[in-house]
Design a protein around this motif. Structure first.
Motif, PDB file in Angstrom:
ATOM      1  N   ARG A 288       0.881  -1.173   0.000  1.00  0.00           N
ATOM      2  CA  ARG A 288       0.000   0.000   0.000  1.00  0.00           C
ATOM      3  C   ARG A 288       0.914   1.217   0.000  1.00  0.00           C
ATOM      4  O   ARG A 288       1.778   1.356   0.873  1.00  0.00           O
ATOM      5  N   GLU A 289       0.746   2.058  -0.978  1.00  0.00           N
ATOM      6  CA  GLU A 289       1.653   3.205  -1.064  1.00  0.00           C
ATOM      7  C   GLU A 289       0.899   4.428  -1.567  1.00  0.00           C
ATOM      8  O   GLU A 289       0.157   4.345  -2.553  1.00  0.00           O
ATOM      9  N   ILE A 290       1.098   5.537  -0.876  1.00  0.00           N
ATOM     10  CA  ILE A 290       0.477   6.800  -1.316  1.00  0.00           C
ATOM     11  C   ILE A 290       1.604   7.721  -1.790  1.00  0.00           C
ATOM     12  O   ILE A 290       2.530   7.999  -1.027  1.00  0.00           O
ATOM     13  N   LEU A 291       1.519   8.149  -3.021  1.00  0.00           N
ATOM     14  CA  LEU A 291       2.539   9.074  -3.531  1.00  0.00           C
ATOM     15  C   LEU A 291       1.956  10.466  -3.661  1.00  0.00           C
ATOM     16  O   LEU A 291       0.756  10.637  -3.918  1.00  0.00           O
ATOM     17  N   ALA A 292       2.824  11.452  -3.469  1.00  0.00           N
ATOM     18  CA  ALA A 292       2.389  12.847  -3.608  1.00  0.00           C
ATOM     19  C   ALA A 292       2.833  13.394  -4.963  1.00  0.00           C
ATOM     20  O   ALA A 292       3.885  13.013  -5.486  1.00  0.00           O
ATOM     21  N   TYR A 293       2.010  14.264  -5.521  1.00  0.00           N
ATOM     22  CA  TYR A 293       2.299  14.917  -6.801  1.00  0.00           C
ATOM     23  C   TYR A 293       1.968  16.396  -6.647  1.00  0.00           C
ATOM     24  O   TYR A 293       1.181  16.770  -5.771  1.00  0.00           O
ATOM     25  N   LEU A 294       2.523  17.206  -7.500  1.00  0.00           N
ATOM     26  CA  LEU A 294       2.146  18.628  -7.519  1.00  0.00           C
ATOM     27  C   LEU A 294       1.765  19.017  -8.938  1.00  0.00           C
ATOM     28  O   LEU A 294       2.384  18.557  -9.907  1.00  0.00           O
ATOM     29  N   TYR A 295       0.756  19.864  -9.040  1.00  0.00           N
ATOM     30  CA  TYR A 295       0.320  20.401 -10.338  1.00  0.00           C
ATOM     31  C   TYR A 295       0.456  21.919 -10.300  1.00  0.00           C
ATOM     32  O   TYR A 295       0.259  22.534  -9.245  1.00  0.00           O
ATOM     33  N   PRO A 296       0.711  22.519 -11.454  1.00  0.00           N
ATOM     34  CA  PRO A 296       0.877  23.974 -11.457  1.00  0.00           C
ATOM     35  C   PRO A 296      -0.431  24.717 -11.190  1.00  0.00           C
ATOM     36  O   PRO A 296      -0.421  25.815 -10.647  1.00  0.00           O
ATOM     37  N   GLU A 372       2.616  -6.211  -5.533  1.00  0.00           N
ATOM     38  CA  GLU A 372       3.732  -5.327  -5.933  1.00  0.00           C
ATOM     39  C   GLU A 372       3.600  -4.886  -7.393  1.00  0.00           C
ATOM     40  O   GLU A 372       3.755  -3.717  -7.733  1.00  0.00           O
ATOM     41  N   GLU A 373       3.275  -5.873  -8.223  1.00  0.00           N
ATOM     42  CA  GLU A 373       3.246  -5.608  -9.664  1.00  0.00           C
ATOM     43  C   GLU A 373       2.132  -4.634 -10.037  1.00  0.00           C
ATOM     44  O   GLU A 373       2.328  -3.702 -10.816  1.00  0.00           O
TER      45      GLU A 373
END
Ligand code: FAD
Length: 552
Positions: A288-296, A372-373
């Protein structure tokens, strides 16, 4: 005295846990600039119970004895504290009223049955005595779903499901679990986890709400993109009604229509007392993984979320905050942790060099869970979409922090009330094609309402809970109160609700209707829709014994 756990009578959560701003360097300047709140001044204190004026119980002694005969003396309460705890939910309207002793009417008696048989006896006793019954789960609703109607002449019973709190059975072959309606999120999830399963339903109120309450309000959790809303998760139900039990067996699907299951979903206690829910469960995912992103910009974030929902990726969480909410996230970061750390590492400099306006950039979290995959494949697809919309991948750090802190945010509201402020939320869902305009209209309407009541207001939003056809937009607003807090709240809340409807959204995506949103029902489901629903309530509860006035 019952040993069922409850939240504090004047606010969110448990005693001893509170929001603190001192360890968040960006917070004081943020509230000064955006709300005009000077934290150098002296903060007010939460009220003490002795200062609260509680209307007396109107329950006749004979009726209290009748209830005690069913559940035992120790499981019936008429003291002021118990009745106050069971009279309101946790909306800002509720919190303001409880702090100022503004009880339109308080419940008269609280009863804690131990099992369905006792619920049946209570229900029958309530009807025979021409009383009113309001089921109580965790007391976390924010739609005015629990309070008795002002002017209710009859005895009002709050039926607390807290003792019906067990996972009764697991059907591993079918991935189903039978759970008693009063089980609270952490308890039922711990029991499921022990056996290697998860429910996958995590509303922000998870720590203090129940599976019966989730069904009764059509709740949605933050991982709904993968696991569904409670409307998808709840497969079977047992509902106690006068003289009988409505039983809906857990079926993968059925063509038996109209769906009685759907009628119970969101019924807010008006159709009876839910005693048991059979839910869809899932094996605990390997990863289980939460990634952060940024948008302009917000528009870029919104467009990316739409494209993710249409893609082959199957994330569990899709969330993007607007510029204001992103600023707020930075302001509530602890010193040299999370977002602050990112900022100090030069991210801001980098983004400015890219031509971004860092006051407007939008923080996004996307969670994936499974093998994982699958997680890797999803993340690859999502990274491509983020890039296409001008965004950047920030990584795991902020996602871990978000996951750890996700249940703490509600404490800020009580802290802000102590400073004389009001803060609350309103959320909706609408088709993707309507979301950009809906967002703009809601912000404009809220700002207009702030002007009308003469305050410096703050409104921020995020998108969460994506579906193929649309998504939920969730708005948080705050201001320092001048004048009457309830009147001010009415102005701002109504403006936002009306903007939802006018722009093609629903009155609420996951908070239910209660008394708070009932004025918008006709606009939401049409005049004929209201007629059908009134017909249903009138036919199954002609004496108006079950939480009357809620929803309609
Ligand atoms: P209660 O508040 O006790 O009751 C709600 C309604 O359901 C009442 O009408 C009550 O009579 C009825 N009811 C309760 N139990 C039963 C039963 N067994 N049988 C029949 N009727 C019953 N909601 C979400 O969906 N997602 C979120 O992320 C979310 N976040 C929140 C965050 C905060 C800070 C707060 C204050 C609320 C939030 N909510 C959220 C709203 C609230 O938590 C939900 O509406 C929740 O489902 C209510 O559950 P409860 O057990 O607390 O029910």
């Amino acid at each position: 005295m019952s040993d069922v756990k409850h939240m504090k009578w004047w606010g969110w959560g448990v005693d001893g846990v509170a929001f603190h701003h001192e360890n968040k360097p960006g917070f004081a300047p943020f509230v000064k600039k955006n709300l005009g709140l000077d934290l150098k001044k002296t903060k007010g204190e939460p009220p003490t119970f002795a200062d609260i004026d509680v209307p007396s119980s109107r329950a006749a002694e004979s009726f209290v004895l009748l209830l005690a005969g069913i559940v035992g003396d120790e499981h019936v309460e008429t003291d002021d504290m118990s009745r106050v705890v069971h009279t309101f939910g946790k909306s800002i309207r509720d919190l303001i009223r409880v702090r100022t002793s503004a009880f339109p009417r308080a419940v008269d008696v609280v009863v804690y049955p131990a099992n369905e048989a006792e619920v049946r006896l209570i229900v029958d006793a309530v009807v025979a005595s021409d009383a009113v019954l309001i089921p109580f789960g965790g007391g976390s609703n924010i739609a005015g779903s629990l309070e008795p109607l002002a002017g209710e002449e009859r005895t009002v019973v709050s039926l607390d499901l807290g003792r019906l709190n067990r996972v009764i059975e697991l059907d591993a072959d079918s991935s189903l679990a039978r759970i008693q309606a009063g089980a609270q999120g952490p308890d039922l999830e711990a029991e499921l986890n022990e056996a290697g399963w998860t429910l996958g339903h995590f509303p922000d109120s998870f720590t203090h709400s129940t599976v019966g309450g989730w069904v009764a309000t059509r709740s949605s959790g933050m991982q709904s993109d993968k696991f569904g809303d409670i409307a998808d998760i709840a497969k079977g139900l047992r509902v106690v009604r006068p003289g009988g039990v409505l039983v809906l067996r857990p079926l993968p699907s059925t063509s038996t229509g109209p769906s009685v299951r759907e009628m119970i979903l969101g019924s807010e206690g008006r159709l009876g007392v839910i005693t048991e829910v059979t839910v869809q469960i899932h094996r605990i995912p390997a990863k289980r993984e939460i990634l952060a992103y940024l948008y302009p910009t917000w528009d870029a974030g919104l467009a990316a979320m739409r494209e993710i929902s249409e893609s082959d990726a199957t994330p569990s969480i899709t969330r993007v905050s607007d510029g204001n909410e992103t600023l707020f996230s930075f302001a509530t970061s602890k010193k040299s942790k999370g977002f602050s750390a990112l900022a100090t590492k030069g991210l801001g400099v980098f983004l400015k060099a890219k031509g971004w306006d860092t006051e407007k950039m939008c923080l996004s979290f996307v969670g994936n869970e499974g093998g994982e995959e699958l997680v890797a494949t999803n993340q690859k697809i999502i990274a491509g979409i983020v890039k296409k919309h001008g965004g950047i991948t920030v990584g795991k750090g902020p996602g871990v922090l978000y996951d750890q802190k996700k249940f703490d945010t509600p404490y800020i509201r009580d802290w802000f009330l102590d400073w004389g402020g009001s803060a609350d939320v309103s959320e909706t869902a609408a088709p993707w094609s309507k979301l950009p305009e809906l967002y703009r209209n809601v912000i404009a309407s809220a700002n207009h309402a702030f002007d009308e009541i003469g305050v410096k207001g703050w409104i921020m939003a995020h998108l969460s809970h994506s579906y193929t056809s649309g998504a939920c937009l969730y708005f948080t607003f705050a201001y320092l109160d001048t004048g009457d807090a309830i009147t001010n709240y009415d102005v701002v809340k109504s403006a936002i609700q009306q903007a939802f409807i006018d722009a093609g959204g629903t009155l609420s995506h996951h908070h239910g209707v209660g008394l708070e949103h009932a004025p918008w029902m006709e606009q939401d489901i049409s005049t004929e829709g209201v007629k059908v629903m009134r017909g249903l309530f009138g036919a199954v509860d002609p004496g108006r014994h079950f939480n009357p006035g809620k929803v309609l």
